[in-house]
Write an enzyme that holds these catalytic residues in place. Structure first.
Site, PDB file in Angstrom:
ATOM      1  N   ASP A  67       0.943  -0.972  -0.260  1.00 23.07           N
ATOM      2  CA  ASP A  67      -0.261  -0.264  -0.025  1.00 23.07           C
ATOM      3  C   ASP A  67       1.183   0.967   0.232  1.00 23.07           C
ATOM      4  OD1 ASP A  67       1.510  -0.712   2.619  1.00 23.07           O
ATOM      5  OD2 ASP A  67      -1.117  -0.341   3.488  1.00 23.07           O
ATOM      6  N   ASN A 136      -7.935  -3.154  14.323  1.00 23.43           N
ATOM      7  CA  ASN A 136      -9.301  -3.235  13.888  1.00 23.43           C
ATOM      8  C   ASN A 136      -9.349  -4.610  13.148  1.00 23.43           C
ATOM      9  OD1 ASN A 136      -7.972  -1.859  10.688  1.00 23.43           O
ATOM     10  ND2 ASN A 136      -9.439  -0.932  10.819  1.00 23.43           N
ATOM     11  N   HIS A 138      -7.425  -4.874   9.550  1.00 23.81           N
ATOM     12  CA  HIS A 138      -7.170  -4.101   8.493  1.00 23.81           C
ATOM     13  C   HIS A 138      -5.367  -5.349   8.264  1.00 23.81           C
ATOM     14  CE1 HIS A 138      -4.857  -0.409   9.445  1.00 23.81           C
ATOM     15  NE2 HIS A 138      -3.763  -1.530   9.366  1.00 23.81           N
ATOM     16  N   GLU A 143      -9.411  -1.988   5.173  1.00 17.19           N
ATOM     17  CA  GLU A 143     -10.131  -1.929   6.253  1.00 17.19           C
ATOM     18  C   GLU A 143     -11.700  -2.669   6.409  1.00 17.19           C
ATOM     19  OE1 GLU A 143      -8.859  -0.195   8.517  1.00 17.19           O
ATOM     20  OE2 GLU A 143      -8.243   1.612   7.428  1.00 17.19           O
TER      21      GLU A 143
HETATM   22  C1  F6R Z   1       1.105  -1.267   5.884  1.00 14.57           C
HETATM   23  C2  F6R Z   1       0.430  -2.135   6.276  1.00 14.57           C
HETATM   24  C3  F6R Z   1      -0.577  -2.050   7.218  1.00 14.57           C
HETATM   25  C4  F6R Z   1       0.385  -2.355   8.886  1.00 14.57           C
HETATM   26  C5  F6R Z   1      -0.733  -1.670   9.921  1.00 14.57           C
HETATM   27  C6  F6R Z   1       0.417  -2.580  11.551  1.00 14.57           C
HETATM   28  O1  F6R Z   1       2.177  -1.001   5.110  1.00 14.57           O
HETATM   29  O2  F6R Z   1       0.519  -2.672   5.894  1.00 14.57           O
HETATM   30  O3  F6R Z   1      -1.472  -3.092   7.828  1.00 14.57           O
HETATM   31  O4  F6R Z   1       1.160  -3.196   8.548  1.00 14.57           O
HETATM   32  O5  F6R Z   1      -1.142  -0.729   9.651  1.00 14.57           O
HETATM   33  O6  F6R Z   1       1.296  -0.759  11.471  1.00 14.57           O
HETATM   34  P1  F6R Z   1       1.979  -1.033  12.787  1.00 14.57           P
HETATM   35  O7  F6R Z   1       2.881  -1.822  12.412  1.00 14.57           O
HETATM   36  O8  F6R Z   1       3.003   0.309  12.740  1.00 14.57           O
HETATM   37  O9  F6R Z   1       1.539  -1.346  13.907  1.00 14.57           O
END
Ligand code: F6R
Length: 260
Positions: A67, A136, A138, A143
């Site tokens: 992403d 959540n 994702h 999401e």
């Molecule tokens: C970002 C991604 C997101 C993160 C998720 C957890 O490339 O794929 O799904 O892995 O938001 O983020 P952290 O590791 O910062 O808790």
């Protein structure tokens, strides 16, 4: 699904790096999908160490990031382009022409998303998808309520995600872009293997939902229950709400491995 519980964050990062390294050694032309976020800091640091000290060779690997924010230039310090360059690509030997990250500044976003899916297909599909997970549920930026059939597209971030990611924008929620490009759930599920990392108490409820909960679009990560080769590597805190596996566990150095 396989769940490896590591005694702490560093062990989690090393165990995850071992799986990535094994994949790359077994198939030097591997196609990896890559996540950003704080969870992955240790994984990239360990892969960089393995490249420097053990000669782990990424020269034939192709990478697709999951992403990117819409509207952020690649040199913005909170962009995923910047994250990947500074934490990984500047320190290993992935060829620049084999690095794919969605272009959040593309003039035609729909075309950018379609081209991204095409590039994944042309590369032969993803061998190993490395994921983190939001509180959540994702994965990528898919999401809650994202259709399981989704592909790469532009989307709006959930309020909780904007709040959580403000830490990468100097704590200012207003600075977090409202939209992003993300590969879809189906894109992720088509990967041959999946590796999801999670650490810390805040992730304990979502890890329990991912493993034990109903498979539902309200918790995108729950879809991984349907994947034939999904591994979760979590630290003790993130594992703290998991029920024991009826099959028991296999102990390893600093880890225990369960199958659910
Ligand atoms: C970002 C991604 C997101 C993160 C998720 C957890 O490339 O794929 O799904 O892995 O938001 O983020 P952290 O590791 O910062 O808790």
């Amino acid at each position: 699904m396989v769940v490896v519980v590591a005694q702490d964050y560093d062990t989690m990062s090393r165990e995850a790096a071992k799986i990535v390294a094994e994949q790359v050694r077994r198939k030097p032309t591997s196609v990896l999908s890559l996540a950003t976020g704080a969870t992955q800091f240790g994984l990239y640091a360990e892969l960089v160490r393995m490249h420097r000290e053990e000669g782990l060779d990424f020269s034939q690997v192709t990478t697709f990031n999951l992403d990117e924010y819409l509207g952020l230039a690649p040199d913005h310090p909170a962009s995923f382009h910047y994250y990947m360059r500074t934490r990984f690509f500047d320190h290993v030997n992935v060829r620049p022409d084999r690095i794919y990250i969605p272009d959040g500044l593309a003039a035609d976003i729909r075309q950018e998303c379609q081209a991204y899916e095409r590039a994944i297909r042309n590369a032969g599909g993803i061998d190993l998808a490395i994921l983190g997970v939001g509180r959540n549920g994702h994965i990528g930026f898919n999401e809650p309520r994202t259709e399981f059939g989704s592909r790469t597209r532009a989307l709006f971030l959930a309020k909780r995600t904007i709040e959580a990611n403000a830490r990468f924008f100097g704590g200012d929620e207003n600075a977090v872009p409202r939209q992003a490009i993300s590969v879809g759930i189906r894109t992720i599920m088509n990967s041959r293997s999946i590796l999801l990392l999670a650490s810390g108490k805040a992730k304990a409820p979502v890890i329990a939902q991912t493993v034990h909960g109903p498979v539902t679009e309200m918790v995108p990560s729950s879809v991984l229950q349907l994947h034939p080769d999904a591994t979760l590597i979590v630290d003790e805190e993130a594992a703290s709400q998991l029920k024991p596996s009826p099959e028991g566990f296999v102990p390893g150095p600093g880890t225990r491995t369960m199958v659910y």
